[in-house]
Design a protein around this motif. Structure first.
Motif, PDB file in Angstrom:
ATOM      1  N   THR A 198       0.716  -1.199  -0.128  1.00  0.00           N
ATOM      2  CA  THR A 198      -0.210  -0.288   0.066  1.00  0.00           C
ATOM      3  C   THR A 198       0.631   1.392  -0.050  1.00  0.00           C
ATOM      4  OG1 THR A 198      -0.240   0.574   2.264  1.00  0.00           O
ATOM      5  CG2 THR A 198      -1.906  -1.597   1.393  1.00  0.00           C
ATOM      6  N   LEU A 199       2.446   1.251  -0.093  1.00  0.00           N
ATOM      7  CA  LEU A 199       2.686   2.628   0.136  1.00  0.00           C
ATOM      8  C   LEU A 199       2.665   3.279  -0.960  1.00  0.00           C
ATOM      9  CD1 LEU A 199       6.560   0.768   1.956  1.00  0.00           C
ATOM     10  CD2 LEU A 199       4.758   2.225   3.262  1.00  0.00           C
ATOM     11  N   GLY A 200       3.054   4.445  -0.730  1.00  0.00           N
ATOM     12  CA  GLY A 200       3.000   5.284  -2.437  1.00  0.00           C
ATOM     13  C   GLY A 200       4.854   5.710  -1.726  1.00  0.00           C
ATOM     14  N   GLU A 201       4.905   5.581  -3.642  1.00  0.00           N
ATOM     15  CA  GLU A 201       6.407   6.505  -4.239  1.00  0.00           C
ATOM     16  C   GLU A 201       7.139   7.338  -3.142  1.00  0.00           C
ATOM     17  OE1 GLU A 201       7.362   6.603  -8.616  1.00  0.00           O
ATOM     18  OE2 GLU A 201       5.804   4.108  -8.443  1.00  0.00           O
ATOM     19  N   ASN A 202       6.218   7.878  -2.695  1.00  0.00           N
ATOM     20  CA  ASN A 202       6.787   8.895  -1.286  1.00  0.00           C
ATOM     21  C   ASN A 202       6.977   8.755   0.159  1.00  0.00           C
ATOM     22  OD1 ASN A 202       4.100   9.038  -1.288  1.00  0.00           O
ATOM     23  ND2 ASN A 202       3.999  11.343  -0.560  1.00  0.00           N
ATOM     24  N   GLU A 203       6.085   7.024  -0.030  1.00  0.00           N
ATOM     25  CA  GLU A 203       6.563   6.400   1.401  1.00  0.00           C
ATOM     26  C   GLU A 203       7.308   5.890   1.729  1.00  0.00           C
ATOM     27  OE1 GLU A 203       2.255   6.557   3.370  1.00  0.00           O
ATOM     28  OE2 GLU A 203       2.264   5.666   1.423  1.00  0.00           O
ATOM     29  N   THR A 204       7.494   5.383   2.906  1.00  0.00           N
ATOM     30  CA  THR A 204       8.500   4.360   2.965  1.00  0.00           C
ATOM     31  C   THR A 204       8.099   3.606   4.470  1.00  0.00           C
ATOM     32  OG1 THR A 204      10.483   3.464   3.333  1.00  0.00           O
ATOM     33  CG2 THR A 204       9.827   5.859   4.278  1.00  0.00           C
ATOM     34  N   ILE A 205       8.743   2.589   5.200  1.00  0.00           N
ATOM     35  CA  ILE A 205       7.960   1.875   6.263  1.00  0.00           C
ATOM     36  C   ILE A 205       9.553   1.066   6.419  1.00  0.00           C
ATOM     37  CG2 ILE A 205       7.278  -0.195   8.191  1.00  0.00           C
ATOM     38  CD1 ILE A 205       4.681  -0.090   5.606  1.00  0.00           C
ATOM     39  N   ALA A 206      10.775   2.670   7.507  1.00  0.00           N
ATOM     40  CA  ALA A 206      11.870   1.857   7.935  1.00  0.00           C
ATOM     41  C   ALA A 206      12.219   2.085   9.362  1.00  0.00           C
ATOM     42  CB  ALA A 206      12.661   2.932   7.044  1.00  0.00           C
ATOM     43  N   ARG A 207      13.105   0.642   9.133  1.00  0.00           N
ATOM     44  CA  ARG A 207      13.347   0.498  10.915  1.00  0.00           C
ATOM     45  C   ARG A 207      14.625   1.909  11.539  1.00  0.00           C
ATOM     46  NH1 ARG A 207      18.933  -3.537  12.005  1.00  0.00           N
ATOM     47  NH2 ARG A 207      19.725  -1.435  11.080  1.00  0.00           N
ATOM     48  N   LEU A 208      13.708   2.850  12.517  1.00  0.00           N
ATOM     49  CA  LEU A 208      14.294   3.888  13.085  1.00  0.00           C
ATOM     50  C   LEU A 208      15.195   3.571  14.333  1.00  0.00           C
ATOM     51  CD1 LEU A 208      12.383   6.847  11.900  1.00  0.00           C
ATOM     52  CD2 LEU A 208      13.766   5.963  10.940  1.00  0.00           C
ATOM     53  N   THR A 209      16.027   4.039  14.921  1.00  0.00           N
ATOM     54  CA  THR A 209      16.248   3.743  16.185  1.00  0.00           C
ATOM     55  C   THR A 209      14.897   3.873  17.355  1.00  0.00           C
ATOM     56  OG1 THR A 209      16.753   6.638  17.195  1.00  0.00           O
ATOM     57  CG2 THR A 209      18.739   4.891  15.934  1.00  0.00           C
ATOM     58  N   THR A 210      14.099   4.413  16.761  1.00  0.00           N
ATOM     59  CA  THR A 210      12.890   4.466  17.754  1.00  0.00           C
ATOM     60  C   THR A 210      11.959   3.398  17.408  1.00  0.00           C
ATOM     61  OG1 THR A 210      11.894   5.970  16.656  1.00  0.00           O
ATOM     62  CG2 THR A 210      12.861   6.547  18.793  1.00  0.00           C
ATOM     63  N   GLY A 211      12.068   2.538  16.707  1.00  0.00           N
ATOM     64  CA  GLY A 211      11.302   1.662  16.057  1.00  0.00           C
ATOM     65  C   GLY A 211      10.946   1.901  14.878  1.00  0.00           C
ATOM     66  N   ILE A 212       9.671   0.523  14.569  1.00  0.00           N
ATOM     67  CA  ILE A 212       9.597   0.709  12.548  1.00  0.00           C
ATOM     68  C   ILE A 212       8.424   1.948  12.475  1.00  0.00           C
ATOM     69  CG2 ILE A 212       8.285  -0.970  11.230  1.00  0.00           C
ATOM     70  CD1 ILE A 212       9.647  -3.563  11.812  1.00  0.00           C
ATOM     71  N   LYS A 213       8.564   2.449  11.585  1.00  0.00           N
ATOM     72  CA  LYS A 213       7.648   3.649  11.268  1.00  0.00           C
ATOM     73  C   LYS A 213       7.341   3.801  10.103  1.00  0.00           C
ATOM     74  CE  LYS A 213       6.970   8.530  12.425  1.00  0.00           C
ATOM     75  NZ  LYS A 213       7.612   9.760  13.099  1.00  0.00           N
ATOM     76  N   ARG A 214       6.306   3.782  10.011  1.00  0.00           N
ATOM     77  CA  ARG A 214       5.464   4.071   8.439  1.00  0.00           C
ATOM     78  C   ARG A 214       5.667   6.051   8.409  1.00  0.00           C
ATOM     79  NH1 ARG A 214       0.789   1.479   5.040  1.00  0.00           N
ATOM     80  NH2 ARG A 214       1.135   3.509   3.398  1.00  0.00           N
ATOM     81  N   PHE A 215       6.827   6.845   7.311  1.00  0.00           N
ATOM     82  CA  PHE A 215       6.333   7.770   7.292  1.00  0.00           C
ATOM     83  C   PHE A 215       6.823   8.037   5.231  1.00  0.00           C
ATOM     84  CE2 PHE A 215      10.485   6.622   7.939  1.00  0.00           C
ATOM     85  CZ  PHE A 215      11.549   6.733   7.671  1.00  0.00           C
ATOM     86  N   GLU A 216       6.005   9.412   5.193  1.00  0.00           N
ATOM     87  CA  GLU A 216       7.172  10.009   3.928  1.00  0.00           C
ATOM     88  C   GLU A 216       7.880  10.915   4.159  1.00  0.00           C
ATOM     89  OE1 GLU A 216       3.685  12.903   2.488  1.00  0.00           O
ATOM     90  OE2 GLU A 216       2.199  12.098   2.939  1.00  0.00           O
ATOM     91  N   LEU A 217       8.854  10.786   2.856  1.00  0.00           N
ATOM     92  CA  LEU A 217       9.864  11.093   2.379  1.00  0.00           C
ATOM     93  C   LEU A 217       9.870  12.364   1.628  1.00  0.00           C
ATOM     94  CD1 LEU A 217      11.175   7.913   0.835  1.00  0.00           C
ATOM     95  CD2 LEU A 217      11.850   8.556   2.837  1.00  0.00           C
ATOM     96  N   PRO A 218      10.629  12.900   2.319  1.00  0.00           N
ATOM     97  CA  PRO A 218      10.663  14.885   1.601  1.00  0.00           C
ATOM     98  C   PRO A 218      11.386  14.275   0.206  1.00  0.00           C
ATOM     99  CG  PRO A 218      11.238  15.127   4.193  1.00  0.00           C
ATOM    100  CD  PRO A 218      11.718  13.207   3.612  1.00  0.00           C
ATOM    101  N   ASP A 219      10.685  15.368  -0.991  1.00  0.00           N
ATOM    102  CA  ASP A 219      11.291  14.835  -2.515  1.00  0.00           C
ATOM    103  C   ASP A 219      12.763  14.789  -2.886  1.00  0.00           C
ATOM    104  OD1 ASP A 219       8.702  14.757  -3.025  1.00  0.00           O
ATOM    105  OD2 ASP A 219       8.575  16.876  -4.136  1.00  0.00           O
ATOM    106  N   GLU A 220      13.517  15.662  -1.296  1.00  0.00           N
ATOM    107  CA  GLU A 220      15.543  15.785  -1.685  1.00  0.00           C
ATOM    108  C   GLU A 220      15.599  14.792  -0.865  1.00  0.00           C
ATOM    109  OE1 GLU A 220      18.667  18.394  -0.145  1.00  0.00           O
ATOM    110  OE2 GLU A 220      16.461  19.191   0.835  1.00  0.00           O
ATOM    111  N   PHE A 221      14.917  13.974  -0.684  1.00  0.00           N
ATOM    112  CA  PHE A 221      15.722  12.954   0.339  1.00  0.00           C
ATOM    113  C   PHE A 221      14.739  10.987  -0.459  1.00  0.00           C
ATOM    114  CE2 PHE A 221      16.366  16.244   2.739  1.00  0.00           C
ATOM    115  CZ  PHE A 221      17.517  15.816   3.267  1.00  0.00           C
ATOM    116  N   ASN A 222      14.507  11.069  -1.478  1.00  0.00           N
ATOM    117  CA  ASN A 222      13.797  10.224  -2.071  1.00  0.00           C
ATOM    118  C   ASN A 222      14.127  10.009  -2.855  1.00  0.00           C
ATOM    119  OD1 ASN A 222      11.737   8.645  -3.107  1.00  0.00           O
ATOM    120  ND2 ASN A 222       9.981  10.135  -2.767  1.00  0.00           N
TER     121      ASN A 222
END
Length: 501
Positions: free
Chosen positions: A306-330
């Motif tokens: 279900t992820l859009g191409e501007n989204e991701t689900i990643a492992r952060l130091t605080t745990g797994i999180k779904r978030f949008e990626l700014p264009d510069e860092f996409n």
């Protein structure tokens, strides 16, 4: 080693090779030692004689400024071949003292510090690089060598930026970016939040050297992912991450032909930090066969498709999180920008990375689009065709099953992809022949036992994969089963009831 890490290693090696081999075709000046003679000595294994020649060249103030870096590199190689690594530091520093205004020599010396073995022994208060006899305290110069290399690169910056050969300056700046990222990428990216003090060399550290793995990409005080911005200048950078971004931007400014290479370098870092495969290292089962993707899981792998191409689900130091990626860092957009440039020499690698990204996200039709483009661009590469067929082809396999009572109709679990029907045939196994062969093998007293010959449970694999058809008996049943595949090339499991009892 994954693709991104392999690319980073190859990139650093290519830069090192470039700085150390430039100007090979230049003829020696009249009366100067002939380095071709010293090269022949090296190739013939006469390292001591070659060392004397290359050392003399590297320490000659009149040595060709475009070749002195290669002369230093060859002298270092001679010392390594002679097992005299602990003399390398003095040689490098002597060459720097002679050629302190030559930015190419400073670059070459920095590369040497990055490539040398970083471990050594402290004996009577003095560091001896490499392996030593007679003991001593084991120490490492990992951080010290990195800082010394960065000092040399910063020293070389002003004259390099004044050089008319902008393509070479671009390579130099890309080399600076890679040195800044050394021991700061992937699992150790948290270090990029700090600013390395280049005013003094750090002390040697005890032990052989180690790295501290932080489980997940770093976050700021608000729990948001850390994105490294581009500063106005190297001097105004507040972190090594900002220095790294500045060096990448400058590399493109001086050599626009490196733009796609630099963009992939940046995208690889972002992909490694922020894409879905980071969950695999967090204890999540990953891949088609590793999990049941028919069960809902709001924060885990179920949501990948279900992820859009501007989204991701990643492992952060605080745990797994779904978030949008700014264009510069996409990273997806960055890869696409390279993949969509018809004349780019990096296009195939960008397409391959995109195909794997969408496979990992279980967005198989999108992944198939990129594999098709790769097949069209490189029809001779069977690997691309195989990866495409893995998605769009008809596939099926039996899942592992437990033994079942002989009185009931046997059932098997069948996993399939895309297919709409399957034909089964069942054969008896020549059990007596199988047992006789096992007994004969044991009686032969082989010097080393072949477990496959003794493992009766593996007979199905042996018949299919090892073509041991002699154990296949008469056909006892045949039947057909209609299938309803899932959409978008997802796998499906069904229970098949056989006519066998």
């Amino acid at each position: 080693m994954n693709i991104a890490r392999a690319f980073a290693v190859l990139l650093l090696l290519s830069i090192l090779i470039g700085v150390l081999t430039m100007g090979n075709a230049v003829e020696p000046r009249p009366g100067a030692p002939d380095r071709r003679q010293f090269q022949k000595m090296f190739e013939d294994g006469n390292y001591k004689e070659a060392l004397e020649g290359f050392r003399k060249l590297a320490l000659d103030p009149k040595d060709d400024p475009r070749q002195v870096g290669q002369d230093l590199q060859m002298a270092v190689q001679c010392l390594q071949q002679l097992n005299r690594v602990d003399e390398v530091d003095a040689l490098i520093e002597s060459a720097i003292e002679v050629h302190k205004q030559n930015w190419r020599l400073l670059w070459a010396a920095a590369c040497q510090y990055m490539e040398l073995p970083h471990h050594g022994f402290m004996i009577a208060g003095k560091f001896h690089r490499g392996d030593q006899r007679g003991g001593g305290e084991v120490v490492n110069a990992n951080e010290r060598d990195r800082v010394r290399a960065l000092q040399l690169m910063v020293q070389a910056l002003p004259p390099a930026k004044q050089d008319a050969n902008h393509a070479e300056v671009g390579e130099f700046l890309l080399g600076l970016a890679n040195m800044l990222l050394n021991n700061r990428d992937f699992e150790e990216s948290w270090r990029l939040q700090y600013l390395t003090d280049l005013g003094q060399l750090p002390d040697y550290e005890e032990g052989w050297g180690s790295w501290r793995e932080i489980p997940g990409a770093p976050v700021d005080e608000n729990g948001k992912p850390v994105y490294h911005q581009v500063p106005k200048s190297f001097e105004t950078a507040q972190t090594d991450g900002q220095r790294w971004r500045w060096a990448l931007e400058q590399a493109v400014e001086f050599n626009p032909q490196q733009a796609d290479e630099v963009k992939l370098h940046f995208a690889d870092f972002l992909w490694n930090q922020f894409d879905v495969q980071t969950m695999a290292d967090y204890g999540w089962a990953f891949g088609r066969m590793a999990t049941d993707d028919t069960k809902q899981d709001e924060s885990g792998t179920y949501a990948l498709h279900t992820l859009g191409e501007n989204e991701t689900i990643a492992r952060l130091t605080t745990g797994i999180k779904r978030f949008e990626l700014p264009d510069e860092f996409n990273f997806i957009k960055l890869y696409q920008q390279v993949a969509d440039k018809p004349q780019s020499g990096w296009r195939i690698r960008a397409l391959g990375q995109l195909a794997e990204i969408f496979e990992n996200r279980r967005q198989y039709p999108r992944a198939a689009e990129f594999w098709r483009r790769l097949v069209e661009m490189a029809p001779e590469d069977d690997g691309h065709k195989h990866r495409l067929q893995q998605i769009v082809g008809n596939w099926g396999r039996f899942e592992p099953v437990m033994g079942q009572p002989a009185s009931d109709k046997a059932t098997v679990e069948y996993r399939f992809r895309n297919g709409k029907s399957v034909q089964f045939t069942a054969h008896a196994i020549k059990a007596q022949l199988l047992l006789d062969d096992v007994k004969a093998y044991v009686k032969s007293r082989p010097q080393e036992l072949d477990w496959d010959m003794l493992n009766l449970e593996n007979i199905g694999y042996r018949i299919v994969e090892q073509n041991q058809q002699k154990y296949l008996g008469e056909q006892v049943a045949a039947w057909k089963l209609d299938l309803e595949p899932r959409e978008k090339h997802f796998d499906k499991r069904v229970t098949v009831e056989t006519p066998l009892t």
